[in-house]
Motif scaffolding. Structure first.
Motif, mmCIF file in Angstrom:
data_model
loop_
_atom_site.group_PDB
_atom_site.id
_atom_site.type_symbol
_atom_site.label_atom_id
_atom_site.label_comp_id
_atom_site.label_asym_id
_atom_site.label_seq_id
_atom_site.Cartn_x
_atom_site.Cartn_y
_atom_site.Cartn_z
ATOM 1 N N ASP A 31 0.838 -1.205 0.000
ATOM 2 C CA ASP A 31 0.000 0.000 0.000
ATOM 3 C C ASP A 31 0.873 1.255 0.000
ATOM 4 O O ASP A 31 0.597 2.217 -0.727
ATOM 5 C CB ASP A 31 -0.918 0.026 1.223
ATOM 6 N N ALA A 32 1.915 1.253 0.809
ATOM 7 C CA ALA A 32 2.803 2.417 0.892
ATOM 8 C C ALA A 32 3.468 2.693 -0.459
ATOM 9 O O ALA A 32 3.590 3.853 -0.866
ATOM 10 C CB ALA A 32 3.857 2.200 1.971
ATOM 11 N N ARG A 33 3.865 1.655 -1.156
ATOM 12 C CA ARG A 33 4.519 1.833 -2.459
ATOM 13 C C ARG A 33 3.518 2.295 -3.527
ATOM 14 O O ARG A 33 3.813 3.152 -4.339
ATOM 15 C CB ARG A 33 5.198 0.541 -2.877
ATOM 16 N N LEU A 34 2.338 1.695 -3.522
ATOM 17 C CA LEU A 34 1.336 2.011 -4.539
ATOM 18 C C LEU A 34 0.673 3.371 -4.307
ATOM 19 O O LEU A 34 0.046 3.913 -5.217
ATOM 20 C CB LEU A 34 0.279 0.909 -4.606
ATOM 21 N N THR A 40 -4.336 1.406 -3.514
ATOM 22 C CA THR A 40 -3.994 0.416 -2.498
ATOM 23 C C THR A 40 -3.716 -0.891 -3.220
ATOM 24 O O THR A 40 -4.027 -1.031 -4.410
ATOM 25 C CB THR A 40 -5.149 0.200 -1.505
ATOM 26 N N LEU A 41 -3.159 -1.855 -2.507
ATOM 27 C CA LEU A 41 -2.916 -3.164 -3.117
ATOM 28 C C LEU A 41 -4.228 -3.788 -3.577
ATOM 29 O O LEU A 41 -4.299 -4.378 -4.646
ATOM 30 C CB LEU A 41 -2.195 -4.083 -2.127
ATOM 31 N N PHE A 42 -5.282 -3.623 -2.786
ATOM 32 C CA PHE A 42 -6.572 -4.183 -3.178
ATOM 33 C C PHE A 42 -7.102 -3.520 -4.456
ATOM 34 O O PHE A 42 -7.597 -4.195 -5.359
ATOM 35 C CB PHE A 42 -7.603 -4.073 -2.050
ATOM 36 N N GLU A 43 -6.990 -2.195 -4.539
ATOM 37 C CA GLU A 43 -7.437 -1.489 -5.745
ATOM 38 C C GLU A 43 -6.617 -1.927 -6.962
ATOM 39 O O GLU A 43 -7.167 -2.096 -8.058
ATOM 40 C CB GLU A 43 -7.326 0.020 -5.547
ATOM 41 N N TYR A 44 -5.323 -2.114 -6.752
ATOM 42 C CA TYR A 44 -4.467 -2.619 -7.830
ATOM 43 C C TYR A 44 -4.977 -3.981 -8.305
ATOM 44 O O TYR A 44 -5.106 -4.229 -9.498
ATOM 45 C CB TYR A 44 -3.011 -2.709 -7.353
ATOM 46 N N ILE A 117 5.742 -0.489 -10.229
ATOM 47 C CA ILE A 117 5.982 -0.388 -8.785
ATOM 48 C C ILE A 117 5.953 -1.772 -8.160
ATOM 49 O O ILE A 117 6.796 -2.123 -7.327
ATOM 50 C CB ILE A 117 4.948 0.552 -8.126
ATOM 51 N N GLN A 118 4.985 -2.593 -8.568
ATOM 52 C CA GLN A 118 4.888 -3.940 -8.016
ATOM 53 C C GLN A 118 6.113 -4.767 -8.365
ATOM 54 O O GLN A 118 6.635 -5.510 -7.528
ATOM 55 C CB GLN A 118 3.624 -4.657 -8.499
ATOM 56 N N ALA A 119 6.603 -4.667 -9.594
ATOM 57 C CA ALA A 119 7.796 -5.429 -9.991
ATOM 58 C C ALA A 119 9.000 -5.016 -9.145
ATOM 59 O O ALA A 119 9.757 -5.863 -8.668
ATOM 60 C CB ALA A 119 8.079 -5.229 -11.472
ATOM 61 N N ALA A 120 9.159 -3.710 -8.934
ATOM 62 C CA ALA A 120 10.267 -3.231 -8.089
ATOM 63 C C ALA A 120 10.097 -3.731 -6.660
ATOM 64 O O ALA A 120 11.071 -4.146 -6.014
ATOM 65 C CB ALA A 120 10.334 -1.706 -8.129
ATOM 66 N N ALA A 121 8.870 -3.713 -6.159
ATOM 67 C CA ALA A 121 8.603 -4.192 -4.807
ATOM 68 C C ALA A 121 8.856 -5.691 -4.699
ATOM 69 O O ALA A 121 9.372 -6.155 -3.680
ATOM 70 C CB ALA A 121 7.167 -3.862 -4.400
ATOM 71 N N ALA A 122 8.507 -6.444 -5.720
ATOM 72 C CA ALA A 122 8.755 -7.885 -5.714
ATOM 73 C C ALA A 122 10.242 -8.156 -5.518
ATOM 74 O O ALA A 122 10.632 -9.037 -4.741
ATOM 75 C CB ALA A 122 8.258 -8.523 -7.009
#
Length: 158
Positions: A31-34, A40-44, A117-122
């Motif tokens: 959530d903080a990254r998105l 939010t992660l859920f909205e993503y 953002i998700q790929a970087a977070a992964a």
């Protein structure tokens, strides 16, 4: 690691605590990254469910199934996404009682940035902290666990 849990040996207890804590910390970290793109992660996940669908559109009940959410919660999220111009809601041409949710061009742009953002977070949260072999092993271990919780989902045999 942690205090031993009743009914589990030390390594089982360590695993269970690690899984539980990781699951509790993961969503707020994402959530903080998105937040950078206002999601939010859920909205993503909701936007991803539309992106993966034929014609980038789903009935709200189908979105609820794909996001593991009850319809009332998803309806509120869709209303927020609609208010931001990321999705549109229309009457289904096959069932006039149902709403069809579609991803907009703006929604696709936000989703593309969120995917980056998700790929970087992964990498930061998981992949850069374990070996490639451990990543493959972890996927092999987690896939049947996920499939046992969602027998019709993307990781199930059916």
């Amino acid at each position: 690691m942690a205090q031993r849990m009743h009914g589990l040996d030390e390594s089982q207890s360590d695993l269970w605590v690690a899984l539980t804590v990781f699951s509790q910390l993961f969503t707020p970290a994402m959530d903080a990254r998105l937040r950078e793109v206002g999601l939010t992660l859920f909205e993503y996940g909701a936007l991803m469910s539309l992106s993966d669908a034929p014609d980038r559109a789903l009935r709200i009940s189908e979105m609820a199934e794909r996001t593991y959410a009850p319809v009332p919660r998803l309806s509120k999220v869709v209303a927020r996404l609609e208010g931001r111009g990321l999705v549109t809601r229309s009457v289904s041409t096959t069932d006039g009682r149902a709403s069809l949710i579609s991803l907009t061009a703006s929604g696709r742009r936000v989703l593309l940035r969120a995917a980056q953002i998700q790929a970087a977070a992964a990498h930061y949260l998981v992949l850069d902290r374990i070996s490639a072999g451990d990543a493959a092993t972890l996927a092999t271990i987690l896939s049947p666990l996920v499939a046992s919780l969602d027998t019709t989902g993307p990781l199930s045999d059916g």
